[in-house]
Scaffold this active site. Sequence first.
Site, PDB file in Angstrom:
ATOM      1  N   VAL A 173       0.049   8.648  -3.168  1.00 47.85           N
ATOM      2  CA  VAL A 173      -0.086   7.623  -4.198  1.00 47.85           C
ATOM      3  C   VAL A 173       1.041   6.614  -4.004  1.00 47.85           C
ATOM      4  CG1 VAL A 173      -0.138   7.151  -6.679  1.00 47.85           C
ATOM      5  CG2 VAL A 173      -1.038   9.321  -5.803  1.00 47.85           C
ATOM      6  N   CYS A 174       0.677   5.329  -4.043  1.00 48.23           N
ATOM      7  CA  CYS A 174       1.690   4.266  -4.005  1.00 48.23           C
ATOM      8  C   CYS A 174       2.529   4.385  -2.726  1.00 48.23           C
ATOM      9  CB  CYS A 174       2.530   4.375  -5.278  1.00 48.23           C
ATOM     10  SG  CYS A 174       3.632   2.990  -5.628  1.00 48.23           S
ATOM     11  N   THR A 175       3.861   4.306  -2.861  1.00 46.99           N
ATOM     12  CA  THR A 175       4.747   4.368  -1.697  1.00 46.99           C
ATOM     13  C   THR A 175       4.865   5.774  -1.122  1.00 46.99           C
ATOM     14  OG1 THR A 175       6.637   4.565  -3.205  1.00 46.99           O
ATOM     15  CG2 THR A 175       6.119   2.365  -2.371  1.00 46.99           C
TER      16      THR A 175
END
Length: 292
Positions: A173-175
């Site tokens: 998720v995300c970074t």
Amino acid sequence: MKRILSIAIILVLLACKNERTEKQVVKEVQEEEEVVKAERNLKPDGTPYSDKELDGMSHDESMMVLYEAPKDTIQTIGILLYDGFFTMDAMGPLSVLNSMYPTEKRLIGRKRGTITSSDKVKIEVDYGIDDIEQLDMLVIPGGFVETYQATKDEELLAWIRKIDKKSKYTVSVCTGAWILGAAGVLDGKEATTHWYRAEENLAKYGATFVKKRYTNDGKYWTSAGVSAGIDMSLALVDQILGRNYAEFIALNLEYDPQPPFESGHPDKADRVVSVMMEKMFDEGLKPYKDKE
């Protein structure tokens, strides 16, 4: 002056064309969803159930109508937590995946003990990476500085590679995609991540950036920033347990996003806001990159 005016008109027309194209794509997706919905949960004769028939069903009868054979068996889901992770990056997917029964969910820290998120939420975890040898699904949330530091943690990266060898799904998720990338598992894959220098950050790990809310390449599922992890998790449930089960979860969460304004992506946010945020991220990472 006339030439400048002509160029301006062309740019406006192109912008309008792109806008119409985007709206058309949204419309086509909506129409496809309506077709799919109309063809689901029908009676044996192919006709839809009436409201009276649905209201008259017992719980067990309605469950039989909605049951879909799972496409996969997921016994263990592990969510990696580390100091500085974005709370929603982990808790958003957990709120979705927690409804997958009877799957065991484990919050895993670098070591057992207390993990503190970027929002200063303290979470007690019962497992460290040394305790976990295998997972059917590994979920890695993102963060900021601490996520960047995790990309240099060779012991953690080695553990991720070990888990990835046997996992059915490896997810970020995300970074969190930075960490997967640093572990080497996204090399040659399509992936997405938080919008901040997304293409650059994935390219250095051999991955091709796809500007989507979430995407998958084989068993590797990645999402854009923070809240996109919820979308991706629902898509995972949809693939594994079917649309009915995924809709149950979405309805239970009343997941029906209607933001008061459109600024959740640089393509929609005011240019001043997006540029200043990018500068803020650059400045935040600079001291750590300078040490390399």
